[in-house]
Every structure is written in structure tokens, then in C-alpha cells.
Enzyme design. Structure first.
Site, PDB file in Angstrom:
ATOM      1  CG  HIS A  13      -1.886   0.982   1.435  1.00 10.78           C
ATOM      2  ND1 HIS A  13      -1.618   2.285   1.775  1.00 10.78           N
ATOM      3  CD2 HIS A  13      -3.234   0.903   1.324  1.00 10.78           C
ATOM      4  CE1 HIS A  13      -2.760   2.965   1.857  1.00 10.78           C
ATOM      5  NE2 HIS A  13      -3.757   2.151   1.590  1.00 10.78           N
ATOM      6  CG  ASP A  53       0.358  -2.286   6.239  1.00  8.92           C
ATOM      7  OD1 ASP A  53      -0.598  -2.372   7.036  1.00  8.92           O
ATOM      8  OD2 ASP A  53       0.262  -1.790   5.099  1.00  8.92           O
ATOM      9  CD  GLN A 112      -6.958  -4.332   4.018  1.00 13.85           C
ATOM     10  OE1 GLN A 112      -7.909  -5.091   4.195  1.00 13.85           O
ATOM     11  NE2 GLN A 112      -7.120  -3.043   3.746  1.00 13.85           N
ATOM     12  CE  LYS A 164      -7.452  -0.187   5.931  1.00 16.65           C
ATOM     13  NZ  LYS A 164      -8.306   0.564   5.018  1.00 16.65           N
ATOM     14  CB  CYS A 202      -3.870   3.413  -1.466  1.00 16.16           C
ATOM     15  SG  CYS A 202      -4.997   4.777  -1.177  1.00 16.16           S
TER      16      CYS A 202
END
Lengths: 147, 417
Positions: free
Chosen positions: B134, B211, B214, B237, B375
Site C-alpha cells: 500500500h 503492516d 488488512q 478496518k 492506494c
């Protein structure tokens, strides 16, 4: 909200077979338009005879609305002078954004874009080509823009 | 993250209709159709349990934290620090000192970029990322490269959207100081082999930032088992409000890092000659923090654990499998990202129909999907597409909604001929 208002036959036709698609060799003006929100990219090339747009082409990648709008625009502005194009852009802008705009019969095929105003997220798709044309014209007969 | 849970049917104990009743927004009507919300990877909806926890905090407990002796300030501090402990348990960190509240994943990564990387890296050093990242895990490192003269390296992916692990290993070397990778790709849903990445990076002497934006909504994440040096994620999220996120960092690393932003709450003493900084975690939380967001995040974690994250993951894997099979049968649909291990994300294009037009047509049928570059412009470039449509599934999606997506896609095919 009716999809048929947005995706009229004229729009679908110009999306499938865009008119004046491609580049002009040594144009008098060119500009690149970019809509980072959806990734639309558009380049507009113009050849001028004095104040008049003698020839115009566009190329790029975009959604049906942006491609059809650019195709319809090239047909509408070819042969017109800058002042007339400015005036036309204002009327197209009204068509795209003003829900209460009365029908403008002088717009011809461009009037097929009137459904866009029911889809606020898509107005930029339809107006990108006009802003890009403006930029291409601003750079004047001797200058080639951006690249 | 657990092995690929695909081909697991939804457990009979998972009552998705009951789950849906917790999410008031799901009864919304869009363009005359019941909302079919397939955009949880962009932002998930909030259950009543989260909305009520935030309302309860604002109604009964709000004042500034860490500042007053009065009752409300103590209540607010207890709520905020209680949320930190909730986060610690959720990701199994060793200490609340390792849990820094941020605005979201983006701020958490920028914090590491500026407070760790910028102070330690020099020309000749390398930061290694993957081609799946991302923008939030690309641009902060590019900024560090401009600031320090270090170099950004990018490990490639294959046509299925999987990391080329051998190529990754080749790029990993003595110059690599940091490996920064997504746990799950937001654009394609690919689950990265983070355990192997961490092991290889540590063997090469590099630190690892993951990261996890998600990943945390879809699988149990144990930062200590992973061995992550830094792990970042966002509340919104995870069925929590926007504006709250988490940086987990190993205590010894955070202790050695200078503060990032200066101001109130991050200091112990201030004089015009010299100020001394607060202890962890507050050293990295200058200014009044987002207390109600933290409370909402804690409530979301309670909620997820009440459903069972493994049950959620199995339910989503079932929907992904159904949707993948159904979309494969629609003429002109091409799935972008077909990794063997995927989270509940389906990115696709339809021949002759731009993603943006698809998005509008689906919306006219009440179906909300993300369209665009997600993104992750380098991912789009790799696959040679300007944009994709992306359907993503959460704990509240149903088989009926997969059917609604399919029927809306057939409508798009019909409009464009």
C-alpha cells in the site's frame, strides 16, 4: 437513478468507437489530464489555424464517461475558435452540474451527457477532457506543454 | 496467520443473521436496493457494541487523560489505559509499554520511519519492501531515503500476486536494515509468508515492520509468535472508529528511539533549558490522544472475540470461495490476484468495462465495492490495469450478498453489451 440516463446509446457508442482518437504530430498545443481518484489519464492534442482549432485528437485510458465525453468534445470543438470553445465549455459545465438547467438544444450530441449530473461522483470523469483542452489551448500556437 | 482456510464451510454455529443485527447501517437502502456492503477492506462498519461503548464513554467518562485528580479525568484515564491493555491482549504483546496509539496504520508507519529509520540509516543502507505494498508502506520509506540517502529495494511478485520469495531472499543482504511488508495485500488479498520473511530478515540482521491493517480483522495475530519488531494496524478496518490505530514495537527498540512529536503528555519535565521525556508508551503520544477512538477499538476487539476470530475467518473464507467460483463463470471477468493463500478480497476487471463504470453500475444495484487503484498504484502497473473493482468481505456478509454481486455484474455486462 436510472442507469440508462447515464449510459445512453450515444455514450456507449463513443466509448466503444472513440472519434479523433490518437495523437497529432507536432501539435500546436497539448496537455495531459489526470484524475488520480480513478486513474483516468487523457492527453489532448490541438492544431490551430489562428484562433481556430483546425484539428484535435485525444488519447488515454479512462472510463466510458471520460472516453465518450472526450470523443464528443473533439467532434464539437473542431473548427471552432477559442472564444466559442470557452463558451461551449461553460454550457457543458452547466449541463453536468446544474440539476435545474433547462434543456440546451444547441449542445447537440453533447446533451447525451446530461445524465452525469445524477451521479456526482462521475462529474469529474466527464469534465476532465474539457479542462485538459483548456490547458492545451492556453499554451498557445508555439508552445508544447508539459512534456 | 493460519494456513489457507479455504474449502472450509461456514461453521453451523456462526449465525450471520444475528451478526448483521448488530450493524444498524446494514439495513440501509441504496438506490432502492438493500445495501450490499462489500467494501470492508476500505473501512468496516461498526457494530452497536462499538457505537454504544463510544457513546457511553462520551456520556459518562470524558475528560482529559493523565492530567487531573478529579473523578472524570481518572475515569477517562482508566478507559484509555484499559483500552491499551485490551489491545495488548488482542495481539499478545508482552507489555502495554509496547502499544502506541496512533491515528492509524499510516501514522504508525510514519512514526517508525521518522523516529527509527531517519535517525539510524545512512547512505549505503537499504530498506526492503515488496511490490504488493500500500502507498502507506512505500512513501514514508521514500521520504526516509530522501532524508538519509539510503536506498529502497522492492521484492517482486508473480502473476498470481504472490511474493517471489527466492527473489526476496536475493535482495536481502548485509546492507538491509529494515524489511517493511504487508501481512495481507489490500489490493489483492494475498497473505504474505510473514513468518518466513521475519526469520530470513532477522538472519540477515534486519528489523521487520509488518503492516497488518488488512490482517488483524481476518486472523489471530500474535506479534510475539511472529517475532515482529514493529506491527501496525488501524481501528476502522477492525469494526472500530476511524482516527485510531496502533503501533506495536519491541520495548528495547521503542526505548532507544527518540520521540517523534513533541508536546504535552510526552514529557516528564519541561524547562527552557531542557525537557525530559515521558516513559513508554506516552513518549510517542504527544498531545491529547483519541480516547473515544481507543475505547471503540477495545470494544471492537471484545466484539470480534465474542464472535471468535477463527469463526469469522472460516465464514469469510467460505464467501471468498463462493464468490471466486461465481465470478469465474461470468464472461469477461478476470480475477486480479489469485494467490494460493488469500484473505477475503476479490479484485477483478471486466473486459470492455472500466472499473469506474462497474462501480457506478454496482452502486445502482445497492452493491458497494471499491474501484480504483486501492492506494497501490505499483500493483496496478504490474498487472497492466489502470484500476480494478474490489469486493471485500467481513464478518457480516452473506451468501445472498455474493449472489447480489453476481447479478449486479451481469447487469453491467448487459448495459455494456
Amino acid at each position: 437513478m436510472d442507469l440508462k440516463d447515464l449510459y445512453r446509446d450515444v455514450i456507449l457508442d463513443h466509448n466503444r468507437s472513440p472519434r479523433n482518437f490518437g495523437r497529432l504530430d507536432s501539435p500546436d498545443g497539448r496537455a495531459d489530464g489526470h484524475n488520480p481518484l480513478c486513474g483516468d489519464e487523457l492527453s489532448v492534442f490541438v492544431r490551430l489555424a489562428g484562433e481556430r482549432v483546425e484539428d484535435i485528437r485525444f488519447e488515454g485510458k479512462g472510463c466510458a464517461i471520460s472516453t465518450a465525453s472526450a470523443s464528443l468534445m473533439t467532434e464539437a470543438v473542431k473548427g471552432k475558435d477559442r472564444a466559442a470553445i470557452r463558451e461551449l465549455f461553460e454550457r457543458v459545465h452547466t449541463l453536468l452540474t446544474r440539476a435545474d438547467a433547462p434543456p440546451d438544444i444547441t449542445l447537440g450530441k453533447l446533451a447525451a451527457l446530461s445524465g452525469v449530473r445524477e451521479f456526482p461522483a462521475r462529474v469529474k470523469c466527464a469534465s476532465l477532457c474539457w479542462h485538459t483542452l483548456n490547458a492545451a489551448l492556453e499554451h498557445g500556437p508555439a508552445t508544447i506543454s508539459t512534456e | 496467520m493460519a494456513a489457507n482456510p479455504a474449502r472450509t464451510p461456514t461453521p453451523s454455529t456462526y449465525d450471520v443473521e444475528r451478526v448483521r443485527r448488530d450493524f444498524p447501517i446494514l439495513s440501509t437502502t441504496v438506490n432502492g436496493h438493500p445495501l450490499v456492503y462489500l467494501d470492508s477492506a476500505a473501512s468496516a462498519q461498526r457494530p452497536l457494541q462499538v457505537l454504544r461503548a463510544v457513546e457511553d464513554y462520551e456520556t459518562h467518562s470524558h475528560a482529559n487523560v493523565h492530567r487531573g485528580v478529579h473523578a472524570l479525568s481518572q475515569a477517562a484515564t482508566a478507559a484509555y489505559e484499559g483500552a491499551r491493555e485490551r489491545v495488548r491482549r488482542f495481539i499478545n504483546a508482552g507489555s502495554t509499554r509496547e502499544i502506541i496509539f496512533t491515528r492509524g496504520t499510516t501514522e504508525a508507519i510514519n512514526l517508525v520511519a521518522q523516529a527509527w529509520a531517519r535517525n539510524r540509516l545512512h547512505a549505503g543502507d537499504e530498506i526492503l519492501i515488496t511490490a504488493l505494498e500500500h502507498h502507506a508502506n512505500i512513501v514514508p520509506w521514500q521520504m526516509v531515503c530522501e532524508q538519509t540517502g539510503c536506498t529502497l529495494k522492492v521484492a517482486p511478485i508473480n502473476r498470481r500476486g504472490e511474493l517471489e520469495f527466492e527473489a526476496f531472499l536475493k535482495l536481502l543482504g548485509p546492507r538491509t536494515r529494515l524489511v517493511a511488508v504487508a501481512h495481507v495485500s489490500n489490493a489483492l488479498g494475498t497473505i504474505l509468508p510473514v513468518e518466513r520473511i521475519v526469520a530470513a530478515a532477522h538472519a540477515a540482521g534486519a528489523l521487520v515492520l509488518i503492516d497488518g491493517a488488512q490482517a488483524v480483522p481476518h486472523a489471530r495475530v500474535d506479534v510475539r509468535a511472529l517475532g515482529a519488531d514493529f506491527y501496525t494496524f488501524s481501528g476502522h478496518k477492525l469494526y472500530a472508529p476511524t482516527g485510531i490505530g496502533v503501533l506495536y514495537g519491541r520495548q528495547e527498540l521503542l526505548t532507544a528511539m527518540p520521540p517523534w512529536q513533541g508536546g504535552g503528555d510526552m514529557i516528564l519535565t519541561v524547562s527552557f533549558e531542557k525537557s525530559t521525556y515521558n516513559d513508554l508508551p506516552w513518549k510517542f503520544e504527544a498531545g491529547t490522544p483519541n480516547m473515544s477512538g481507543a475505547v471503540g477499538l477495545a470494544a471492537a476487539m471484545d466484539y470480534i472475540e465474542s464472535l471468535g476470530i477463527d469463526a469469522i475467518a472460516a465464514h469469510e473464507a467460505h464467501l471468498l470461495e463462493l464468490a471466486t467460483a461465481a465470478l469465474t463463470n461470468i464472461p469477461g471477468i478476470e480475477l486480479i490476484g489469485t494467490a494460493a493463500h488469500k484473505a477475503a478480497v476479490l479484485s477483478f476487471t471486466m473486459k470492455g468495462v472500466h472499473a469506474h463504470d462497474l462501480g457506478t453500475i454496482l452502486d445502482s444495484q445497492g452493491v458497494a465495492v471499491r474501484t480504483g487503484h486501492h492506494c497501490a498504484m505499483p500493483v496496478m502497473t504490474f498487472f497492466g490495469v489502470p484500476a480494478t473493482a474490489r469486493a471485500s468481505f467481513g464478518c457480516y456478509n452473506t451468501e445472498g450478498e455474493v449472489a447480489a454481486l453476481v447479478s449486479a455484474l451481469r447487469k453491467a455486462r448487459e448495459v455494456f453489451g
